[in-house]
Write an enzyme that holds these catalytic residues in place. Structure first.
Site, PDB file in Angstrom:
ATOM      1  N   ASP A 138      -9.609   3.464   2.669  1.00 38.40           N
ATOM      2  CA  ASP A 138      -9.702   2.880   4.013  1.00 38.40           C
ATOM      3  C   ASP A 138     -10.266   3.884   5.021  1.00 38.40           C
ATOM      4  O   ASP A 138     -11.081   3.540   5.866  1.00 38.40           O
ATOM      5  CB  ASP A 138      -8.305   2.431   4.503  1.00 38.40           C
ATOM      6  CG  ASP A 138      -7.894   1.088   3.914  1.00 38.40           C
ATOM      7  OD1 ASP A 138      -8.772   0.276   3.566  1.00 38.40           O
ATOM      8  OD2 ASP A 138      -6.675   0.843   3.807  1.00 38.40           O
ATOM      9  N   GLY A 165      -2.114   1.127  18.338  1.00 40.12           N
ATOM     10  CA  GLY A 165      -1.339   0.779  17.149  1.00 40.12           C
ATOM     11  C   GLY A 165      -1.000   2.022  16.348  1.00 40.12           C
ATOM     12  O   GLY A 165      -1.704   3.050  16.447  1.00 40.12           O
ATOM     13  N   LYS A 224       0.792  -1.233   0.000  1.00 43.19           N
ATOM     14  CA  LYS A 224       0.000   0.000   0.000  1.00 43.19           C
ATOM     15  C   LYS A 224       0.829   1.292   0.000  1.00 43.19           C
ATOM     16  O   LYS A 224       0.431   2.298  -0.576  1.00 43.19           O
ATOM     17  CB  LYS A 224      -0.919   0.035   1.228  1.00 43.19           C
ATOM     18  CG  LYS A 224      -2.132  -0.867   1.134  1.00 43.19           C
ATOM     19  CD  LYS A 224      -3.039  -0.603   2.333  1.00 43.19           C
ATOM     20  CE  LYS A 224      -4.066  -1.677   2.511  1.00 43.19           C
ATOM     21  NZ  LYS A 224      -5.022  -1.345   3.581  1.00 43.19           N
ATOM     22  N   TYR A 246     -11.356  -8.338  11.550  1.00 48.08           N
ATOM     23  CA  TYR A 246     -12.683  -8.871  11.178  1.00 48.08           C
ATOM     24  C   TYR A 246     -12.699 -10.390  11.077  1.00 48.08           C
ATOM     25  O   TYR A 246     -13.730 -10.978  10.777  1.00 48.08           O
ATOM     26  CB  TYR A 246     -13.180  -8.248   9.857  1.00 48.08           C
ATOM     27  CG  TYR A 246     -12.191  -8.344   8.732  1.00 48.08           C
ATOM     28  CD1 TYR A 246     -12.035  -9.511   8.003  1.00 48.08           C
ATOM     29  CD2 TYR A 246     -11.385  -7.259   8.423  1.00 48.08           C
ATOM     30  CE1 TYR A 246     -11.106  -9.605   6.990  1.00 48.08           C
ATOM     31  CE2 TYR A 246     -10.440  -7.340   7.413  1.00 48.08           C
ATOM     32  CZ  TYR A 246     -10.311  -8.513   6.704  1.00 48.08           C
ATOM     33  OH  TYR A 246      -9.381  -8.606   5.703  1.00 48.08           O
ATOM     34  N   GLY A 252     -14.718  -5.060  12.461  1.00 51.84           N
ATOM     35  CA  GLY A 252     -13.969  -4.535  11.317  1.00 51.84           C
ATOM     36  C   GLY A 252     -14.559  -4.822   9.944  1.00 51.84           C
ATOM     37  O   GLY A 252     -14.115  -4.238   8.937  1.00 51.84           O
TER      38      GLY A 252
HETATM   39  P1  NAP Z   1       0.953  -2.913  10.562  1.00 52.69           P
HETATM   40  O1  NAP Z   1       1.268  -1.778   9.657  1.00 52.69           O
HETATM   41  O2  NAP Z   1       1.871  -4.085  10.638  1.00 52.69           O
HETATM   42  O3  NAP Z   1       0.806  -2.292  12.042  1.00 52.69           O
HETATM   43  C1  NAP Z   1       0.518  -3.093  13.143  1.00 52.69           C
HETATM   44  C2  NAP Z   1       0.479  -2.255  14.417  1.00 52.69           C
HETATM   45  O4  NAP Z   1       0.064  -3.121  15.483  1.00 52.69           O
HETATM   46  C3  NAP Z   1       1.832  -1.675  14.831  1.00 52.69           C
HETATM   47  O5  NAP Z   1       1.639  -0.418  15.409  1.00 52.69           O
HETATM   48  C4  NAP Z   1       2.338  -2.683  15.858  1.00 52.69           C
HETATM   49  O6  NAP Z   1       3.144  -2.109  16.852  1.00 52.69           O
HETATM   50  C5  NAP Z   1       1.028  -3.096  16.525  1.00 52.69           C
HETATM   51  N1  NAP Z   1       1.141  -4.439  17.108  1.00 52.69           N
HETATM   52  C6  NAP Z   1       1.327  -5.605  16.435  1.00 52.69           C
HETATM   53  N2  NAP Z   1       1.359  -6.631  17.307  1.00 52.69           N
HETATM   54  C7  NAP Z   1       1.221  -6.095  18.548  1.00 52.69           C
HETATM   55  C8  NAP Z   1       1.192  -6.635  19.854  1.00 52.69           C
HETATM   56  N3  NAP Z   1       1.331  -7.953  20.070  1.00 52.69           N
HETATM   57  N4  NAP Z   1       1.006  -5.809  20.906  1.00 52.69           N
HETATM   58  C9  NAP Z   1       0.877  -4.491  20.713  1.00 52.69           C
HETATM   59  N5  NAP Z   1       0.884  -3.894  19.479  1.00 52.69           N
HETATM   60  C10 NAP Z   1       1.068  -4.698  18.420  1.00 52.69           C
HETATM   61  O7  NAP Z   1      -0.480  -3.532  10.242  1.00 52.69           O
HETATM   62  P2  NAP Z   1      -1.734  -2.760   9.597  1.00 52.69           P
HETATM   63  O8  NAP Z   1      -1.657  -2.822   8.121  1.00 52.69           O
HETATM   64  O9  NAP Z   1      -1.854  -1.439  10.271  1.00 52.69           O
HETATM   65  O10 NAP Z   1      -2.961  -3.734   9.995  1.00 52.69           O
HETATM   66  C11 NAP Z   1      -3.313  -3.914  11.352  1.00 52.69           C
HETATM   67  C12 NAP Z   1      -4.605  -4.725  11.455  1.00 52.69           C
HETATM   68  O11 NAP Z   1      -5.688  -3.990  10.911  1.00 52.69           O
HETATM   69  C13 NAP Z   1      -4.586  -6.060  10.720  1.00 52.69           C
HETATM   70  O12 NAP Z   1      -5.192  -7.036  11.533  1.00 52.69           O
HETATM   71  C14 NAP Z   1      -5.435  -5.819   9.490  1.00 52.69           C
HETATM   72  O13 NAP Z   1      -6.100  -6.989   9.037  1.00 52.69           O
HETATM   73  C15 NAP Z   1      -6.444  -4.816  10.052  1.00 52.69           C
HETATM   74  N6  NAP Z   1      -7.051  -3.976   9.000  1.00 52.69           N
HETATM   75  C16 NAP Z   1      -8.395  -4.040   8.844  1.00 52.69           C
HETATM   76  C17 NAP Z   1      -8.989  -3.260   7.883  1.00 52.69           C
HETATM   77  C18 NAP Z   1     -10.484  -3.318   7.721  1.00 52.69           C
HETATM   78  O14 NAP Z   1     -10.979  -2.905   6.650  1.00 52.69           O
HETATM   79  N7  NAP Z   1     -11.233  -3.762   8.705  1.00 52.69           N
HETATM   80  C19 NAP Z   1      -8.237  -2.398   7.065  1.00 52.69           C
HETATM   81  C20 NAP Z   1      -6.844  -2.357   7.262  1.00 52.69           C
HETATM   82  C21 NAP Z   1      -6.265  -3.156   8.241  1.00 52.69           C
HETATM   83  P3  NAP Z   1       4.735  -1.815  16.606  1.00 52.69           P
HETATM   84  O15 NAP Z   1       4.785  -0.488  15.872  1.00 52.69           O
HETATM   85  O16 NAP Z   1       5.281  -1.758  17.982  1.00 52.69           O
HETATM   86  O17 NAP Z   1       5.257  -2.968  15.793  1.00 52.69           O
END
Ligand code: NAP
Length: 292
Positions: free
Chosen positions: A111, A135, A73, A234, A255
């Site tokens: 998004d 996050g 992305k 989700y 979600g």
């Molecule tokens: P990403 O860029 O990898 O970011 C993940 C974030 O979560 C980071 O800030 C990370 O912290 C934090 N994190 C991960 N594991 C953790 C833990 N065990 N404890 C505390 N914090 C933790 O991922 P993303 O693209 O933002 O996606 C995140 C989630 O959102 C995914 O599950 C994705 O499927 C969901 N999502 C849903 C939609 C929707 O339409 N519903 C759209 C987009 C994303 P650090 O910075 O410390 O690593």
């Protein structure tokens, strides 16, 4: 599913890696069928080192557009002719439109709009409210942008504090009159910030299948009763966080609505038609049930 693939079928794809478990093909193909559109949405698994070729291929192959998902992305933006100010601010494009005739590639981010629509569908108006975002990754950037646009005061709590600081700094200049704060994620900051917030948004993958018994909310911490909880995860639809919140009588939003509404916004950009949101919702739910 597509009515019939023939010489006039218009193509849209999903660029990501992996794309095997995506709900988007079912969601969009059901929507095309519902509107009798001779269109087809195909998964396009693309390795990071082939991203530039894949994006150029959209133009060469006369695709109408594409969705872009993890891990591309952010990186995809450098291969596009232009991106909207929203996508630029968020730092990610999840939708590409190929302009007919000129082959110009335009990047959008849907998004943030999907999040706001799902929030409003869940009965929450963020204007003037205090929100806590867990996050600071890609999804958090879209959520914080959306909340700031809608006039909320936002605190970002993240495990890696520097990432939350960078996010808030990026948006501070864009929203100079809004209150945006970043703090390290600890039990203390969570408890203190949630106590005075109206909305808690989980943008981390914690609780996502297969780790369905995980939640960032401690078992022994009571939910403030004025809080609403939105979980971007989700799969499963009822995450542990949402189950905890629901048990405490707190309003919850899952979600899937955000996923459907970001897809609906992309569908409208490509087709110029109003998206059949109910059909998309049903297709996504059904695919999720089969997959889990
Ligand atoms: P990403 O860029 O990898 O970011 C993940 C974030 O979560 C980071 O800030 C990370 O912290 C934090 N994190 C991960 N594991 C953790 C833990 N065990 N404890 C505390 N914090 C933790 O991922 P993303 O693209 O933002 O996606 C995140 C989630 O959102 C995914 O599950 C994705 O499927 C969901 N999502 C849903 C939609 C929707 O339409 N519903 C759209 C987009 C994303 P650090 O910075 O410390 O690593």
């Amino acid at each position: 599913m597509p009515l019939d693939i023939n010489g006039q079928t218009k193509l849209v794809g999903l660029i990501g890696y992996p794309v095997k478990h995506s709900l988007s093909p079912a969601m969009h193909n059901s929507a095309f069928a519902a509107l009798n559109l001779n269109w087809c949405y195909v998964p396009l698994p693309v390795l990071p080192e082939r991203l530039g070729e894949a994006v150029a291929g959209l133009r060469a192959l006369n695709f109408v557009g594409a969705n872009v998902t993890v891990p591309h992305k952010g990186a995809v933006m450098s291969y596009l002719d232009r991106v909207t100010p929203e996508a630029q601010a968020i730092g990610a494009a999840n939708t590409i439109v190929v302009r007919e005739g000129q082959g110009e590639l335009i990047g959008y981010n849907t998004d943030w709009r999907g999040f706001l629509t799902a929030l409003s569908e869940g009965g929450f108006d963020p204007q003037g409210e205090r929100a806590v975002v867990l996050g600071a990754g890609g999804a958090a950037r879209a959520v914080v942008y959306a909340l700031a646009q809608a006039g909320a005061q936002v605190t970002v709590l993240n495990r890696t504090p520097t990432r939350a600081q960078a996010l808030v700094q990026d948006f501070a200049s864009l929203f100079p009159s809004m209150s945006l704060l970043s703090l390290p994620f600890t039990l203390q900051t969570l408890e203190e910030r949630a106590a005075e917030a109206h909305l808690l948004v989980n943008t981390t993958p914690v609780g996502m299948w297969p780790e369905v018994d995980r939640s960032l909310w401690p078992e022994d911490l009571a939910f403030p009763n004025h809080l609403s909880v939105f979980d971007l995860v989700y799969n499963p639809r009822q995450t542990k966080l949402l189950r905890q919140a629901r048990r405490a009588g707190v309003k919850v939003i899952g979600g899937l609505g955000m996923l459907v509404h970001q897809g609906a916004a992309a569908f409208e950009l490509w087709t110029g038609e109003k998206a059949p949101v109910e059909t998309m919702y049903e297709a996504a739910s059904k695919t999720l049930r089969i997959a889990s």
